[in-house]
Write an enzyme that holds these catalytic residues in place. Structure first.
Site, mmCIF file in Angstrom:
data_model
loop_
_atom_site.group_PDB
_atom_site.id
_atom_site.type_symbol
_atom_site.label_atom_id
_atom_site.label_comp_id
_atom_site.label_asym_id
_atom_site.label_seq_id
_atom_site.Cartn_x
_atom_site.Cartn_y
_atom_site.Cartn_z
ATOM 1 N N ASN A 1 -1.394 5.187 3.166
ATOM 2 C CA ASN A 1 -1.522 5.844 1.762
ATOM 3 C C ASN A 1 -2.978 6.771 1.872
ATOM 4 O O ASN A 1 -4.112 6.283 2.441
ATOM 5 C CB ASN A 1 -1.763 5.099 0.756
ATOM 6 C CG ASN A 1 -1.854 5.588 -0.843
ATOM 7 O OD1 ASN A 1 -1.777 6.659 -0.827
ATOM 8 N ND2 ASN A 1 -1.926 4.756 -1.703
ATOM 9 N N SER B 1 0.690 -1.267 -0.031
ATOM 10 C CA SER B 1 0.022 -0.027 0.106
ATOM 11 C C SER B 1 0.895 1.303 0.043
ATOM 12 O O SER B 1 1.899 1.374 0.840
ATOM 13 C CB SER B 1 -0.874 -0.071 1.190
ATOM 14 O OG SER B 1 -1.632 1.121 1.190
ATOM 15 N N GLY B 2 0.670 2.044 -0.834
ATOM 16 C CA GLY B 2 1.348 3.437 -1.151
ATOM 17 C C GLY B 2 2.614 3.356 -1.895
ATOM 18 O O GLY B 2 3.417 4.322 -2.200
ATOM 19 N N GLY C 1 -0.908 -5.476 -2.565
ATOM 20 C CA GLY C 1 0.538 -6.296 -2.341
ATOM 21 C C GLY C 1 0.362 -6.944 -1.177
ATOM 22 O O GLY C 1 -0.664 -7.056 -0.435
ATOM 23 N N GLU D 1 0.548 -7.911 2.555
ATOM 24 C CA GLU D 1 0.321 -7.073 3.844
ATOM 25 C C GLU D 1 0.834 -7.935 4.860
ATOM 26 O O GLU D 1 0.326 -9.057 5.185
ATOM 27 C CB GLU D 1 -1.321 -6.771 3.771
ATOM 28 C CG GLU D 1 -1.377 -5.518 2.790
ATOM 29 C CD GLU D 1 -2.892 -4.949 3.158
ATOM 30 O OE1 GLU D 1 -3.587 -5.586 3.903
ATOM 31 O OE2 GLU D 1 -3.086 -4.039 2.330
ATOM 32 N N SER E 1 -5.869 5.323 -0.696
ATOM 33 C CA SER E 1 -5.526 3.801 -0.776
ATOM 34 C C SER E 1 -6.516 3.218 -1.478
ATOM 35 O O SER E 1 -7.887 3.338 -1.235
ATOM 36 C CB SER E 1 -5.385 3.357 0.729
ATOM 37 O OG SER E 1 -4.847 1.840 0.643
ATOM 38 N N SER E 2 -6.187 2.411 -2.518
ATOM 39 C CA SER E 2 -7.377 1.722 -3.065
ATOM 40 C C SER E 2 -7.557 0.591 -2.202
ATOM 41 O O SER E 2 -6.810 -0.341 -1.737
ATOM 42 C CB SER E 2 -6.830 0.769 -4.386
ATOM 43 O OG SER E 2 -5.984 1.775 -5.149
ATOM 44 N N THR F 1 -1.460 2.314 -8.096
ATOM 45 C CA THR F 1 -2.566 2.993 -8.814
ATOM 46 C C THR F 1 -1.826 4.247 -9.634
ATOM 47 O O THR F 1 -2.422 4.340 -10.644
ATOM 48 C CB THR F 1 -3.630 3.689 -7.869
ATOM 49 O OG1 THR F 1 -3.859 2.405 -7.200
ATOM 50 C CG2 THR F 1 -4.699 4.188 -8.398
HETATM 51 N N1 LIG Z 1 5.185 8.000 -9.910
HETATM 52 C C1 LIG Z 1 4.951 8.890 -9.029
HETATM 53 N N2 LIG Z 1 5.410 10.429 -9.025
HETATM 54 C C2 LIG Z 1 4.815 10.797 -8.045
HETATM 55 N N3 LIG Z 1 4.155 10.403 -6.694
HETATM 56 C C3 LIG Z 1 3.861 9.377 -6.923
HETATM 57 C C4 LIG Z 1 3.933 8.498 -7.800
HETATM 58 N N4 LIG Z 1 3.795 7.251 -7.431
HETATM 59 C C5 LIG Z 1 2.943 7.316 -6.418
HETATM 60 N N5 LIG Z 1 3.226 8.563 -5.908
HETATM 61 C C6 LIG Z 1 2.575 8.958 -4.720
HETATM 62 O O1 LIG Z 1 2.176 8.043 -3.697
HETATM 63 C C7 LIG Z 1 0.763 7.979 -3.396
HETATM 64 C C8 LIG Z 1 0.387 6.629 -3.106
HETATM 65 O O2 LIG Z 1 0.484 6.046 -4.584
HETATM 66 P P1 LIG Z 1 -0.734 5.053 -5.305
HETATM 67 O O3 LIG Z 1 -2.006 5.509 -4.592
HETATM 68 O O4 LIG Z 1 -0.511 4.871 -6.417
HETATM 69 O O5 LIG Z 1 -0.405 3.776 -4.093
HETATM 70 P P2 LIG Z 1 -0.927 2.313 -4.234
HETATM 71 O O6 LIG Z 1 0.230 1.245 -4.404
HETATM 72 O O7 LIG Z 1 -2.096 2.258 -5.181
HETATM 73 O O8 LIG Z 1 -1.382 1.897 -2.715
HETATM 74 P P3 LIG Z 1 -2.582 1.238 -2.362
HETATM 75 O O9 LIG Z 1 -2.581 -0.152 -2.277
HETATM 76 O O10 LIG Z 1 -2.818 1.604 -0.973
HETATM 77 O O11 LIG Z 1 -3.805 1.534 -3.243
HETATM 78 C C9 LIG Z 1 0.330 8.816 -4.538
HETATM 79 O O12 LIG Z 1 -1.171 9.231 -4.160
HETATM 80 C C10 LIG Z 1 1.177 9.901 -4.841
HETATM 81 O O13 LIG Z 1 1.051 11.044 -3.932
HETATM 82 MG MG LIG Z 2 -3.803 2.113 -5.105
#
Ligand SMILES: Nc1ncnc2c1ncn2[C@@H]1O[C@H](COP(=O)(O)OP(=O)(O)OP(=O)(O)O)[C@@H](O)[C@H]1O
Ligand SMILES: [Mg+2]
Length: 1050
Positions: A193, A143-144, A417, A419, A196-197, A148
């Site tokens: 996050n 997460s984070g 991923g 956890e 977070s999805s 996404t």
């Molecule tokens: N390539 C990137 N460039 C800039 N900031 C990023 C990038 N990737 C992620 N972030 C930052 O990290 C935060 C978390 O990313 P994201 O929501 O994609 O995580 P995730 O892996 O989907 O987590 P989750 O499993 O909780 O959904 C985003 O809101 C953004 O602020």
């Molecule tokens: Mg996500």
């Protein structure tokens, strides 16, 4: 597929070095060339390798993390493991997602540019288009970590770079706008996050035959419904609740009975975190509202949807009164009023259903009151069910708006991923099981693609040892004895089943399994770190303790029957779709949550297996969501849980590096005198010559069918360094001139860099042009039957050009060759004109080439053709035979005859048979043709002379005989009547007569019989018939009967 392009380019390492470091600043010294080269190496040292397979010490986790760290410090967040992209969340906006960047990656080979999520996107897109195989991109990470965000970047890449049209624009918008909607309803602020999805998402992007995105389809997995009713401290409910309260218009809130204050709602205050600095709920509300319209939600549908969202908030505010063990009753009637209106149900029925449960026992419906705890959980169960089902409805609705059939597909999997928390529950169990399955797929497919490549190249595959996690997947999912089966059994069995009995059953059934233990079964050391209510799974990534508390309830996911009934009666159109009456009639127990998840995962695996996969493995650098912070411990943990070292080991099992001969030779040819400046022979021989010159040892490389495989990175680095030296020796010359101009080495370096830039630009430009050409070509093909228009002109020109080129290669070789390539529709007329012109030209050329004798021959043949073609049966046989100048030479003709002809030049002589006028006796004679007359000769006697002027006509039959009659005037006393002759070369003989006497028009071809005069007014008749052989004889009727042999030609 990516793995086919498992390749990379060290150029990019150097370029990255150049860009990432301040090389220009370092490079100037007295020995500018040497220093600048060294600085490039230093830079390489500084920014690490762009592909982990190039790590010399590839088994070292420390070296792996050090490489990540180096690159992260230089803002190089992407690194490959072969074709797998590892991405580290930068937690700041990097200028690497612009349109220019997209263009840079478009249509470019994977290894030619530095690692990027666009490179993966483009590679999948191109593989889909060229190999016609559906693709999928699997994004994973905790997460984070940026999953996404990565999936959004991929979607944007396709939206910007793929071909477009008006219709496509609409779909593109819908695809892009599905994100804010799904995020509003499915994402929430968590400790890890802010966005977070809370559900797994698999999205197919569908492309039509032109490569334009034309549709999509989303599958959602395991929404974290428990968040609707409860949030941990510092976390929030799903975004949509806050967006509605913060952003909803006054009117709307009034209609929904809501206040603009999240603190008023029990379901929103559990985490004590209504406001998040990084989130602007009000502006997000606007985005979501707009997105809903773009996707095609009507105003009514939006209203119904928001009614449901508001209902959930009202449900949360329902308060119960009553003693702990006594019957519960509702104390908040206003909520019921709102709920009745918003859900379109009867308030009293709802109230009753929220405080009682009905069970059917022995066919009878029994109603029993609920106590406080039961009533609260019934209410929460209803909220979760309503929200969960509405979420699924939302996904379906989006799918309907994106429907498209018969498309090529790129799937994007953005799924939770691994956890591991302090306290891991049912959700973590499901999520980690999902990751176990994905890991299995990942290893299998990575190994398989490696193996396939070796096989394709004819290189012996050396088996790789790897941990096969099937044993863990089986432990979880196996029928009857897997953990899910045991859990289901506990959920379904009558009696006092509880979470603890489930744990005991686990101990009894799978207690001996090598990958499972419980507090009771564990050794003393493990027991210390385990709770009594926990079981431990030894996952591929490591150990995780799961607390069984809540497993049964969460797995059952039950909603009391009477609450279901109320929902089925709802007037809300969305809810009527979510709660189907058929469900009430179905006496079968609904599938448990874990089984549903297991089934949907099995389907997902099937989907993924049917596609070519690419991988993006996301890593989060620190827990504080801070830019520039690289937390070694946290990252090591993720490298382990993502199985990256295992991945690298598999990828490096044989050879670290491979590249097509052509590319390899092109890059390094300057290092060997035999291959520089160009190699003329076979590519494989060129590469072999080159590597021998470079001193590669046999164990360092292998030559495959189309690629060279290099075992160790150091071999490649040495070659790359040699190339640098070589380039700089070239650069030195430039430098020398530059020094003369202004004494500035720097400029020379810039010149080299500039020149490389120019080359790269040209290359990219060429590729863009190529892509455009292909696009125009395809469009032209579609419009090929239309009038010439901008859409098809390129195609038509191409068709013209290729037809003409084909024609050029296939022109008829002789005047008799009637072949001619078939013209495309647009060119039929032109082709016909061309054919005529070409024929004329060929005939003219042919005529020019013929000599006088041949010309004479042809002229005679022309005359023969005009007289006899299609008229006399033996004409076709005569065609291929050359006409002779004469059939009798001077010696064969009696000198007296020649003497008596005097000065008259003899033009042709042929032996003939003459038939007497009386009795038709056959006599051998010679027929001589001079320029004035025809003469019939018997040895030395000139028997009859017929002046051409007196020759009235010539008669011949249409059959295949050689009999002919020369008609003379009856009044001519000198003549004894018409002459009946027979020649074995009748066509030739009569052609000669026709030419010499200029009587071509006087030859009569007769059917049946010929009448002739015999002198003194008497007439004779020759009858012609067909028979098996030539027979000339007097018939009983006194006629001359000629039987001509039948020929097959007519
Ligand atoms: N390539 C990137 N460039 C800039 N900031 C990023 C990038 N990737 C992620 N972030 C930052 O990290 C935060 C978390 O990313 P994201 O929501 O994609 O995580 P995730 O892996 O989907 O987590 P989750 O499993 O909780 O959904 C985003 O809101 C953004 O602020
Ligand atoms: Mg996500």
């Amino acid at each position: 597929m990516l793995a086919h392009n498992v390749d990379f380019n060290l150029t990019r390492v150097c370029l990255e070095c150049l860009f990432a470091s301040s090389i220009y600043r370092i490079a100037v010294g007295s020995d500018g060339v040497r220093i600048s080269m060294e600085s490039a190496l230093t830079a390489r040292d500084r920014v690490g390798v762009q592909d982990f397979v190039l790590l010399e010490n590839h088994t070292s986790e420390a070296a792996f993390i050090e490489n990540l760290r180096k690159r992260f410090k230089e803002n190089l967040i992407y690194t490959y493991i072969g074709s797998v992209l590892v991405s580290v969340n930068p937690y700041k906006d990097l200028e690497i997602y612009t349109k220019n960047h997209m263009e840079r990656y478009r249509g470019v080979n994977f290894y030619e540019v530095s690692p990027h999520v666009y490179a993966v996107s483009d590679n999948s897109y191109r593989s889909m288009r060229t190999e016609h195989k559906d693709q999928c991109i699997l994004i994973s990470g905790e997460s984070g970590a940026g999953k996404t965000e990565a999936s959004k970047k991929i979607l944007q890449y396709y939206a910007v770079t793929c071909p477009a049209s008006d219709q496509v624009e609409t779909v593109k918008d819908r695809l892009l706008q599905s994100n804010p909607v799904l995020e509003a309803f499915g994402n929430a602020k968590t400790l890890r996050n802010d966005n977070s999805s809370r559900f797994g998402k698999y999205m197919d992007i569908q492309f039509d035959f032109k490569g334009a995105p034309v549709g999509g389809h989303i599958l959602n997995y395991l929404l974290e419904k428990s968040r609707v009713v409860h949030q941990n401290h510092g976390e929030r409910n799903f975004h949509i609740f806050y967006q509605l309260i913060e952003g909803g218009e006054e009117d709307l809130l009034r209609r929904l009975g809501l206040e603009r204050n999240p603190q008023q709602y029990q379901y929103l205050v559990k985490g004590n975190c209504p406001k998040v600095s990084s989130i602007n709920d009000r502006s997000d509300w606007k985005v979501v509202r707009k997105a809903l319209s773009v996707i095609g939600f009507s105003e009514d549908e939006v209203e119904e949807l928001l009614n449901i969202i508001a209902s959930v908030l009202h449900l949360g505010n329902i308060q119960y009164g009553g003693e702990d063990s006594g019957n519960a009753y509702i104390t908040t009637d206003t909520q019921i009023k709102y709920l009745a209106r918003l859900l379109g149900v009867d308030g009293l029925v709802l109230k009753e259903a929220l405080t009682h449960k009905t069970i059917i026992a022995k066919g009878e419906e029994l109603k029993s009151p609920l106590n406080l705890e039961q009533a609260s959980s019934a209410r929460d169960a209803l909220s979760k069910a309503v929200y969960g089902r509405t979420f699924t409805w939302l996904v379906n609705k989006i799918n309907v708006s994106l429907t498209y059939k018969n498309a090529s597909v790129i799937g994007l999997l953005d799924i939770y991923g691994f956890e591991v928390f302090q306290h891991n529950s049912f959700e973590q169990f499901c999520i980690n099981y999902c990751n176990e399955k994905l890991q299995q797929l990942f290893i299998e497919l990575t190994l398989k693609s490696e193996q396939d490549e070796y096989e394709a190249e004819g290189i012996t595959w050396e088996p790789v040892q790897y941990f096969n996690n099937k044993i863990i997947c089986d432990l979880v999912e196996e029928k009857f004895k897997g953990i899910i089966s045991i859990l289901d059994e506990e959920c379904l069995r009558p009696g006092d089943a509880s979470d603890i009995t489930f744990l005991e059953k686990l101990e009894n059934t799978v207690g001996g399994h090598a990958h499972l233990t419980t507090h009771k079964l564990a050794d003393g050391k493990t027991r210390k770190v385990m709770g009594r209510e926990e079981f431990r799974l030894l996952h591929y990534a490591g150990e995780v303790n799961y607390n069984v508390n809540g497993f049964l309830d969460k797995n059952n996911d039950l909603l009391f029957r009477n609450l279901k009934e109320v929902m089925c009666m709802s007037d809300n159109k969305i809810l009527t779709q979510c709660f189907d009456r058929a469900e009430l009639k179905d006496s079968k127990r609904p599938e448990t949550a874990a089984t549903q998840f297991k089934t949907s995962l099995a389907k997902l695996m099937e989907i993924l297996m049917s596609k070519e996969p690419s991988y993006v493995r996301c890593i989060k650098p620190n827990d504080a969501k801070q830019a520039g912070r690289f937390d070694d411990v946290l990252i090591r943990h993720q490298v382990k849980y993502l199985g990256l070292m295992e991945n690298l080991r598999v990828r490096r099992a044989g050879f670290a590096y491979r590249r097509h001969y052509e590319t390899f030779l092109q890059r390094y040819k300057s290092l060997c005198p035999e291959t520089w400046p160009s190699w003329q022979g076979k590519l494989a021989d060129g590469v072999s010559t080159l590597v021998k010159h470079l001193g590669y040892k046999p164990e360092e490389y292998k030559l495959g069918r189309s690629k060279i495989f290099i075992r160790f990175p150091k071999t490649l680095f040495a070659t790359e360094d040699a190339l640098e030296t070589r380039k700089h020796s070239l650069g030195e010359r430039v430098t020398y001139h530059m020094v003369l101009v202004d004494g500035c080495h720097l400029l020379s370096l810039r010149t080299v860099a500039w020149w490389r830039g120019i080359l790269a630009c040209r290359r990219a430009q060429r590729k863009r042009q190529a892509a455009n050409t292909i696009r125009r070509f395809i469009k032209g093909f579609i419009y090929r039957h239309n009038e010439r228009c901008p859409e098809n002109e390129y195609f038509l020109d191409y068709v013209r050009y290729s037809f003409l080129m084909k024609l050029r290669r296939n022109l008829p070789k002789s005047v008799l060759d009637k072949s001619w390539p078939t013209a495309p529709t647009a060119l039929i007329e032109a082709s016909e004109q061309l054919r005529k012109l070409y024929m004329q030209n060929m005939v003219w050329g042919y005529c020019k080439r013929i000599n006088p004798e041949w010309k004479h021959q042809l002229e005679q043949k022309m005359v023969a053709s005009e007289i006899f073609k299609n008229k006399k049966d033996n004409y076709p046989q005569s065609v291929p035979k050359l006409f002779m100048g004469t059939r009798l030479n001077g010696e064969e003709i009696n000198p007296k005859v020649l003497q008596s002809l005097g000065s008259e030049k003899m033009k042709y002589a042929v032996p003939v048979t003459k038939y007497d006028r009386k009795g038709y006796k056959a006599r051998p004679r010679q027929l001589l043709l001079t320029s004035n007359c025809a003469v019939i000769v018997e040895e030395a006697k000139l028997k009859q002379r017929i002046d051409y002027a007196a020759l009235k006509g010539i008669s011949v039959s249409s059959l295949s005989d050689g009999v002919f009659v020369l008609h003379v005037p009856t009044e001519d006393k000198k003549q004894k009547g018409d002459v009946v002759l027979q020649s074995d070369h009748i066509i030739e003989t009569l052609t000669k007569v026709a030419i010499c006497a200029d009587k071509a028009n006087s030859i009569n071809i007769n059917q049946g019989s010929i009448t002739f005069t015999m002198g003194q007014g008497k007439e004779g008749i020759i009858d012609f018939t067909s028979g098996s052989e030539l027979l000339v004889a007097k018939a009983k009727n006194g006629h001359l009967s000629v039987t001509a042999p039948r020929l097959n030609s007519r």
